[in-house]
Design a protein around this motif. Structure first.
Motif, PDB file in Angstrom:
ATOM      1  N   GLN A   4       0.832  -1.208   0.000  1.00 59.11           N
ATOM      2  CA  GLN A   4       0.000   0.000   0.000  1.00 59.11           C
ATOM      3  C   GLN A   4       0.870   1.263   0.000  1.00 59.11           C
ATOM      4  O   GLN A   4       0.619   2.196  -0.743  1.00 59.11           O
ATOM      5  CB  GLN A   4      -0.939   0.002   1.210  1.00 59.11           C
ATOM      6  CG  GLN A   4      -1.914   1.162   1.218  1.00 59.11           C
ATOM      7  CD  GLN A   4      -2.886   1.125   0.048  1.00 59.11           C
ATOM      8  OE1 GLN A   4      -3.187   0.080  -0.502  1.00 59.11           O
ATOM      9  NE2 GLN A   4      -3.362   2.290  -0.346  1.00 59.11           N
ATOM     10  N   GLU A   8       1.024   4.119  -2.887  1.00 56.57           N
ATOM     11  CA  GLU A   8       0.784   5.526  -2.586  1.00 56.57           C
ATOM     12  C   GLU A   8       1.953   6.385  -3.056  1.00 56.57           C
ATOM     13  O   GLU A   8       1.754   7.466  -3.606  1.00 56.57           O
ATOM     14  CB  GLU A   8       0.558   5.720  -1.085  1.00 56.57           C
ATOM     15  CG  GLU A   8      -0.770   5.168  -0.610  1.00 56.57           C
ATOM     16  CD  GLU A   8      -0.891   5.127   0.904  1.00 56.57           C
ATOM     17  OE1 GLU A   8       0.063   5.548   1.612  1.00 56.57           O
ATOM     18  OE2 GLU A   8      -1.935   4.665   1.385  1.00 56.57           O
ATOM     19  N   ARG A  11       1.838   6.602  -6.828  1.00 57.14           N
ATOM     20  CA  ARG A  11       0.760   7.502  -7.245  1.00 57.14           C
ATOM     21  C   ARG A  11       1.199   8.962  -7.069  1.00 57.14           C
ATOM     22  O   ARG A  11       0.979   9.798  -7.944  1.00 57.14           O
ATOM     23  CB  ARG A  11      -0.517   7.219  -6.459  1.00 57.14           C
ATOM     24  CG  ARG A  11      -1.670   8.130  -6.857  1.00 57.14           C
ATOM     25  CD  ARG A  11      -2.999   7.674  -6.282  1.00 57.14           C
ATOM     26  NE  ARG A  11      -4.051   8.611  -6.570  1.00 57.14           N
ATOM     27  CZ  ARG A  11      -4.660   8.775  -7.727  1.00 57.14           C
ATOM     28  NH1 ARG A  11      -4.301   8.017  -8.760  1.00 57.14           N
ATOM     29  NH2 ARG A  11      -5.610   9.654  -7.886  1.00 57.14           N
TER      30      ARG A  11
END
Length: 193
Positions: A4, A8, A11
Motif C-alpha cells: 500500500q 501511494e 501515485r
C-alpha cells in the motif's frame, strides 16, 4: 515497505510527474499546447490515468499554479527578510516579484492568467493566502489597518500589471529600474501623506 505504501508513493510520483510535464510543456510550447492527450503521450500513461489524478486541464494548471505560488511566496519572504528597513523591503519585494514573473513565465501564467479551479479571497487555498500575506506585510509598518487589504491589492495589481506588460514586450527594457523606483516612490508617497 508495504504494498500500500509503495502504491501511494508511486501515485504521488505519477501525480508530480504530470504537474512537472505540464509545466515543462507550457514553458516550451505555451499553455495552449498543454492538453490531457499530449500529457498522456509525454508521460506514457493513458488519458484515464491522468483523469484519475486531475479532473481536466484547469485542475492541472491549478496544481502548477499552487507550486508557483509557494515558490513566489518563498522569494518574496526572502526579499522582505533581507531588507535593512521597511522602506528597503518595498523595493526588494517588488524586484523579487517582477524577477519571478520574468523568470517563470509559464508558472506565472498558470498562477494569474490561465483558467484555474483556484478560489481567491477568503476561500483561497493557504498558499494563496500566504502570498497575499507576504505582500501585505510590506505595508503593515505604513498603512492604517482599515485600508491595509485594499492597499495590498493595489500594490499586487501594480506589480502584476508591470510584470504582464514587461513580459509581453510592451514596456521599454531600458526603463525597468526607473519603473521599479517610481513604483516604490509612489507607494511611499501614498502611505506618508
Amino acid at each position: 515497505m508495504s504494498p500500500q505504501t509503495r502504491k501511494e508513493r508511486e501515485r504521488a510520483e505519477r501525480h508530480q510527474r504530470i504537474i512537472d510535464t505540464a509545466r515543462e510543456l507550457a514553458e516550451t510550447e505555451g499553455w495552449e499546447a498543454v492538453t490531457v492527450r499530449k500529457l498522456a503521450e509525454r508521460i506514457e500513461y493513458s488519458q484515464p490515468v491522468l483523469y484519475s489524478h486531475f479532473a481536466g486541464k484547469s485542475a492541472i494548471v491549478s496544481a502548477v499554479a499552487l507550486e508557483g505560488i509557494i515558490d513566489l511566496t518563498t522569494a518574496l519572504r526572502a526579499a522582505r527578510e533581507s531588507a535593512a528597513s521597511p522602506e528597503d523591503a518595498l523595493g526588494k519585494v517588488a524586484r523579487a516579484y517582477l524577477t519571478f514573473a520574468a523568470d517563470n513565465s509559464a508558472r506565472y501564467d498558470a498562477m494569474f492568467v490561465q483558467k484555474t479551479d483556484l478560489a481567491f479571497g477568503p476561500d483561497a487555498p493557504q498558499p494563496l493566502r500566504d502570498a497575499f500575506a507576504e505582500i501585505q506585510a510590506l505595508f503593515v509598518p505604513f498603512a492604517d489597518k482599515s485600508d491595509l487589504a485594499a492597499r495590498t491589492e493595489v500594490a499586487w495589481s501594480s506589480m502584476h500589471g508591470i510584470a504582464t506588460l514587461d513580459r509581453s514586450g510592451r514596456l521599454v527594457d531600458d526603463l525597468r529600474e526607473q519603473r521599479l523606483a517610481i513604483l516604490v516612490d509612489e507607494w511611499l508617497a501614498a502611505v506618508q501623506r
